[in-house]
Design a protein around this motif. Structure first.
Motif, short mmCIF file in Angstrom:
data_model
loop_
_atom_site.label_atom_id
_atom_site.label_comp_id
_atom_site.label_asym_id
_atom_site.label_seq_id
_atom_site.Cartn_x
_atom_site.Cartn_y
_atom_site.Cartn_z
N SER A 1 1.14 -1.30 -0.01
CA SER A 1 0.03 -0.46 0.13
C SER A 1 0.79 1.24 -0.02
CB SER A 1 -1.00 -0.47 0.86
OG SER A 1 -1.91 -0.86 1.34
N THR B 1 -5.29 -3.58 4.20
CA THR B 1 -6.00 -2.84 2.92
C THR B 1 -6.74 -3.87 2.98
OG1 THR B 1 -4.15 -1.75 2.01
CG2 THR B 1 -5.52 -2.49 0.62
N ASP C 1 -4.30 -2.38 -5.86
CA ASP C 1 -3.18 -2.74 -4.04
C ASP C 1 -4.03 -3.48 -3.69
OD1 ASP C 1 -2.06 -2.97 -2.08
OD2 ASP C 1 -2.65 -0.96 -1.45
N ILE C 2 -3.84 -4.49 -3.01
CA ILE C 2 -4.64 -5.68 -3.12
C ILE C 2 -4.19 -6.75 -1.74
CG2 ILE C 2 -5.27 -6.57 -4.85
CD1 ILE C 2 -3.55 -8.79 -4.75
MG LIG Z 1 -1.94 -3.36 2.25
#
Ligand SMILES: [Mg+2]
Ligand SMILES: Nc1nc2c(ncn2[C@@H]2O[C@H](COP(=O)(O)OP(=O)(O)OP(=O)(O)O)[C@@H](O)[C@H]2O)c(=O)[nH]1
Length: 360
Positions: free
Chosen positions: A15, A35, A71-72
């Motif tokens: 992230s 996240t 972004d995962i």
């Molecule tokens: Mg993250």
């Protein structure tokens, strides 16, 4: 739009990298699984040629190639079967064009590591195995469907497809191989492209270090061999991005002993996609067009406007040097251009103008 999915174990800096890449702010906290939902943002590809063409042709508005980054959530062992949040995420990256795999090689005792110790080489294997496991299920589904089609229908392609899928499935199950490491002809690879296997996608590894020495300590270069990778000091790059003052920026840049930068990550992603870029200019806009290698002039024109597929007459290719001293119409009247037929294969860096007939 080109899509890149950022993957890796939890807490490796995904992230932070995403935020720095995109100037967007999603939570990047020091605890795993910060996240949860994937975030995406669109980033322009740095392009000096685009700027030069814009200056030469006086079409100041730039439309660079764009990459959408996703972004995962971090993957953990067992992600494919539902451990952590990773499996939910795996489905989000099925349709990306490139995987950006972030690997932690920075020490920092203040940042927790899911397994308790820093071991980038083992971490790479853990993540890869999760991708393989996720792909096995998919290959199995297609394998069974191909088998049934081979038996019950006249589908001529089905028997060969079944044999191929059986081979991949076997290599994945018994040898834990990634699909890209299974020997396949170009036609075979093409025949399964639509399945979106994660382990068949081009991948770029970003090794997150605090200093260059981290790379040697963990024998990264040896472990990754000829796979494409970049070292990056993600935390330092994030700090750098916050600094407005140019002199201060330069000072910090010099203090970071890892040479590759965020811009290098974007450029490398673009390069890994194996695309060629052609350029157009006019009505105030200079634009970069990313296309697959082998794209013809007709197909390129069709990218600009689908109508051009019907109205295409010819293409014109200009040299940058010509456009620096002459306008497009001057260059045409002086004959300083190359005429292209519909089958011309577009090359990287081509500056093109398409001549079309008005649509009836
Ligand atoms: Mg993250
Ligand atoms: N020392 C150091 N810390 C870093 C670096 N990159 C990220 N961190 C820290 O590591 C922690 C986790 O970073 P994130 O970017 O949230 O990690 P993530 O991979 O997105 O984590 P999940 O979303 O939980 O999977 C934060 O406290 C970051 O500041 C780095 O290069 N060096």
């Amino acid at each position: 739009m080109l899509r890149v999915g950022i993957i890796g174990l939890p807490n490796v800096g995904k992230s932070t990298l995403f935020n720095t890449l995109t100037g967007k702010c999603v939570p990047a906290e020091n605890y795993p699984f910060c996240t949860v939902e994937p975030h995406s943002a669109i980033v322009p590809v740095p392009d000096e040629l685009l700027e030069k063409i814009a200056r030469a042709t006086k079409n100041p508005k730039l439309m660079p190639a764009m990459i959408e980054f996703w972004d995962i959530a971090g993957l953990v062992k067992g992600a494919h079967s539902g451990t952590g949040l990773g499996n939910k995420f795996l489905s989000h990256i099925r349709n990306v064009d490139l995987i950006l795999h972030v690997v932690r090689a920075f020490k920092d005792p203040d940042v927790a590591h899911v397994t308790g110790s820093i071991n980038p080489v083992a971490d790479i294997v853990t993540v890869q195995q999760e991708l393989v496991m996720a792909d096995i299920d998919l290959v199995d589904k297609h394998r069974i469907a191909a088998k049934s089609r081979a038996r019950n229908t006249n589908d001529k392609a089905a028997p060969a497809l079944y044999v191929l899928l059986e081979r991949i499935w076997h290599a994945m199950r018994t040898e834990k191989k990634m699909a890209r490491d299974v020997q396949m002809s170009a036609e075979e690879t093409e025949s399964i492209r639509d399945y979106q296997l994660l382990t068949l996608k081009p991948t770029l590894y970003v090794v997150n270090v605090d200093r260059q020495a981290d790379l040697e300590q963990y024998s990264i270069a040896h472990a990754l061999g000829n796979r494409p990778w970049l070292p990056l000091s993600i935390r330092n790059e994030a700090e750098l991005a916050q600094i407005q003052d140019l002199a201060e920026r330069r000072e910090l840049r010099e203090a970071i002993d890892v040479e590759t930068s965020i811009a290098d990550v974007i450029t490398s992603c673009y390069e890994r996609l194996g695309l060629v870029t052609f350029y157009t200019f006019g009505t105030g806009v200079t634009r970069a067009w990313p296309v697959r290698e082998g794209t013809t002039a007709l197909e390129a024109a069709g990218q600009i406007h689908t109508d051009f597929l019907d109205t295409f007459v010819k293409g014109r290719r200009f040299e940058l040097a010509t456009l620096k001293s002459h306008s497009e119409s001057e260059a045409v009247s002086r004959g300083q251009f190359q005429t292209l037929g519909r089958d011309y294969v577009v090359k990287n860096g081509d500056i093109l103008w398409f001549v079309t007939t008005p649509k009836k």
